[in-house]
Enzyme design. Structure first.
Site, PDB file in Angstrom:
ATOM      1  N   HIS A  13       0.877  -1.186   0.000  1.00  0.00           N
ATOM      2  CA  HIS A  13       0.000   0.000   0.000  1.00  0.00           C
ATOM      3  C   HIS A  13       0.908   1.229   0.000  1.00  0.00           C
ATOM      4  CE1 HIS A  13      -3.877   2.073   1.436  1.00  0.00           C
ATOM      5  NE2 HIS A  13      -2.993   3.041   1.163  1.00  0.00           N
ATOM      6  N   HIS A  15       1.699   5.259  -1.696  1.00  0.00           N
ATOM      7  CA  HIS A  15       1.347   6.434  -2.504  1.00  0.00           C
ATOM      8  C   HIS A  15       2.641   7.013  -3.074  1.00  0.00           C
ATOM      9  CE1 HIS A  15      -2.835   6.669  -1.000  1.00  0.00           C
ATOM     10  NE2 HIS A  15      -2.304   6.122   0.078  1.00  0.00           N
ATOM     11  N   LYS A  95      -8.872  -0.287  -6.092  1.00  0.00           N
ATOM     12  CA  LYS A  95      -8.946   0.365  -4.781  1.00  0.00           C
ATOM     13  C   LYS A  95     -10.243   1.148  -4.642  1.00  0.00           C
ATOM     14  CE  LYS A  95      -7.598   2.099  -0.831  1.00  0.00           C
ATOM     15  NZ  LYS A  95      -6.530   3.044  -0.565  1.00  0.00           N
ATOM     16  N   HIS A 134     -10.476   1.280   1.416  1.00  0.00           N
ATOM     17  CA  HIS A 134     -10.259   2.214   2.526  1.00  0.00           C
ATOM     18  C   HIS A 134     -11.553   2.186   3.335  1.00  0.00           C
ATOM     19  CE1 HIS A 134      -8.573   6.079   4.306  1.00  0.00           C
ATOM     20  NE2 HIS A 134      -9.749   5.907   4.894  1.00  0.00           N
ATOM     21  N   HIS A 168      -4.953  -0.736   5.738  1.00  0.00           N
ATOM     22  CA  HIS A 168      -4.453  -0.017   6.926  1.00  0.00           C
ATOM     23  C   HIS A 168      -5.392  -0.108   8.127  1.00  0.00           C
ATOM     24  CE1 HIS A 168      -7.081   2.888   5.037  1.00  0.00           C
ATOM     25  NE2 HIS A 168      -6.190   3.265   4.140  1.00  0.00           N
ATOM     26  N   ASP A 240       1.351   2.568   3.543  1.00  0.00           N
ATOM     27  CA  ASP A 240       0.506   3.757   3.365  1.00  0.00           C
ATOM     28  C   ASP A 240       1.366   5.016   3.471  1.00  0.00           C
ATOM     29  OD1 ASP A 240      -1.753   5.153   2.716  1.00  0.00           O
ATOM     30  OD2 ASP A 240      -2.638   5.098   4.712  1.00  0.00           O
TER      31      ASP A 240
HETATM   32  O1  DOR Z   1      -3.514   9.585   5.595  1.00  0.00           O
HETATM   33  C1  DOR Z   1      -3.808   9.226   4.463  1.00  0.00           C
HETATM   34  N1  DOR Z   1      -3.223   9.776   3.387  1.00  0.00           N
HETATM   35  N2  DOR Z   1      -4.744   8.307   4.312  1.00  0.00           N
HETATM   36  C2  DOR Z   1      -5.229   7.975   3.096  1.00  0.00           C
HETATM   37  O2  DOR Z   1      -6.096   7.160   3.023  1.00  0.00           O
HETATM   38  C3  DOR Z   1      -4.762   8.672   1.894  1.00  0.00           C
HETATM   39  C4  DOR Z   1      -3.429   9.209   2.089  1.00  0.00           C
HETATM   40  C5  DOR Z   1      -3.020  10.185   1.008  1.00  0.00           C
HETATM   41  O3  DOR Z   1      -3.233   9.884  -0.165  1.00  0.00           O
HETATM   42  O4  DOR Z   1      -2.484  11.222   1.349  1.00  0.00           O
HETATM   43 ZN    ZN Z   2      -3.387   5.037   1.429  1.00  0.00          ZN
END
Ligand code: DOR
Ligand code: ZN
Length: 344
Positions: A13, A15, A95, A134, A168, A240
């Site tokens: 997971h 980003h 997702k 999520h 998460h 995450d």
């Molecule tokens: O804290 C988070 N940031 N939770 C998420 O689900 C998305 C993520 C983000 O993309 O910044």
């Molecule tokens: Zn995330």
């Protein structure tokens, strides 16, 4: 034990964002991980094959110095079977975000009515495409995950052959839920193994510890630690890691997301072997870490990770204050602090 060898670590997971931010953060993951499941919540979100292929190319360019596989996802919509058949070989999961629940999720789902979702979820189930979720309601912030648990349950029962990943997870109740149904699985982040709400807001407010779902109570953290470290087959590491420019974190209206990519493996080793006092305990802890970090994901997602061995040594590592690329500045969790372990 002063040295731990990790095989094919996976971050299920992650980003990576896009453009300069991507160029800054992607190499920090690709150096240490064999691969990662890449989240699709860009602006606009990834919803077509062309967007997906272009984004994957940009990720590959940013990670070209390493042997790293980007396992791609698209943003859940009510896709038809023809679209899913056409895209299935290019994605590892889809997702799903409830609309507006977190960063860049405005185009998410506003109704969890089974009949509305049925055609898409049955097609995903037939094509063996996992559904990553999520799972938060729009209720009181501390209750959001637990309020969503009945939806996980409803989905698990109605689509028994669909693999559903509870992303998460942060509560004791979610830890119980993942064990209740054969087709439920979960990711656990590094930060939810380390912090509670107290660390974020119990003293001076710490914006770099603010994320969704928000860190919960001590009992929740304890349940997460037990589930992650006990060698259970149903949980995977998903950092995450969610970078935002430091100016967006250290501001009124702090963006949700904790940047942990460059510190994940060092901390995980520390967490897993902390309570080991002899060689046997270290052996078991390392085996369980290996499951959490790679083997479980390989089985759950049916992926074949690229081969990579990472050696973690017992040597202090001072976490940098910032990471920068051009004008972009990102602050990692626990900036300027010291971890007991370093990557060789
Ligand atoms: O804290 C988070 N940031 N939770 C998420 O689900 C998305 C993520 C983000 O993309 O910044
Ligand atoms: Zn995330």
């Amino acid at each position: 034990m002063n040295k731990i060898i990790l095989n094919n670590p996976l971050d299920m997971h992650l980003h990576l964002r896009d453009y300069d931010m991507l160029k800054l953060v992607a190499p920090l993951s690709s150096k240490q991980f064999s691969g990662a499941l890449i989240m699709p919540n860009l602006v606009p979100p990834i919803t077509t094959k062309d967007m997906l292929k272009d984004y994957k190319k940009r990720i590959q360019l940013s990670t070209s110095n390493d042997n790293f596989e980007a396992y791609m996802t698209i943003f859940f919509q009510l896709y038809d079977k023809k679209f899913l058949e056409d895209i299935k070989d290019d994605i590892t999961a889809i997702k799903l975000y409830p609309a507006g629940i977190t960063t860049n999720s405005d185009g998410g789902i506003s109704s969890f009515d089974i009949e509305t979702l049925r055609a898409t979820l049955e097609a995903m189930s037939d094509l063996n495409i996992p559904l990553s979720i999520h799972g938060e309601s729009d209720g009181f912030v501390m209750d959001r995950e637990n309020e969503f648990l009945p939806i996980y349950e409803k989905l698990a029962v109605n689509f028994p052959n669909l693999k559903i990943i509870m992303e998460h997870i942060t509560t004791k109740e979610a830890c119980d839920m993942v064990l209740k149904y054969d087709n439920l699985f979960a990711t656990i982040t590094l930060h939810h193994l380390l912090i509670t709400l107290d660390d974020l807001a119990g003293g001076l407010l710490k914006p770099h510890l603010f994320c969704k779902p928000i860190a919960k109570r001590y009992e929740d953290k304890k349940a997460l630690l037990f589930l992650a470290t006990s060698g259970n087959d149903k949980v995977m590491f998903g950092s995450d890691s969610a970078p935002h420019p430091t100016s967006k974190k250290e501001s009124c209206g702090c963006a949700a997301g904790i940047f942990t990519a460059p510190i994940a493996l060092q901390y995980l080793v520390d967490i897993f072997i902390k309570d080991s006092f002899d060689e046997n305990q270290i052996k078991t802890a390392t085996k369980n870490l290996q499951k959490f970090l790679s083997y479980n994901a390989v089985k759950i997602y049916g992926i074949k990770p690229t081969k990579k061995q990472i050696t973690i040594v017992k040597k202090p590592f001072k976490i940098p204050a910032n990471y920068t690329y051009g004008d972009i500045v990102v602050t990692p969790m626990d900036a300027n602090e010291q971890i007991n372990w370093s990557i060789l």
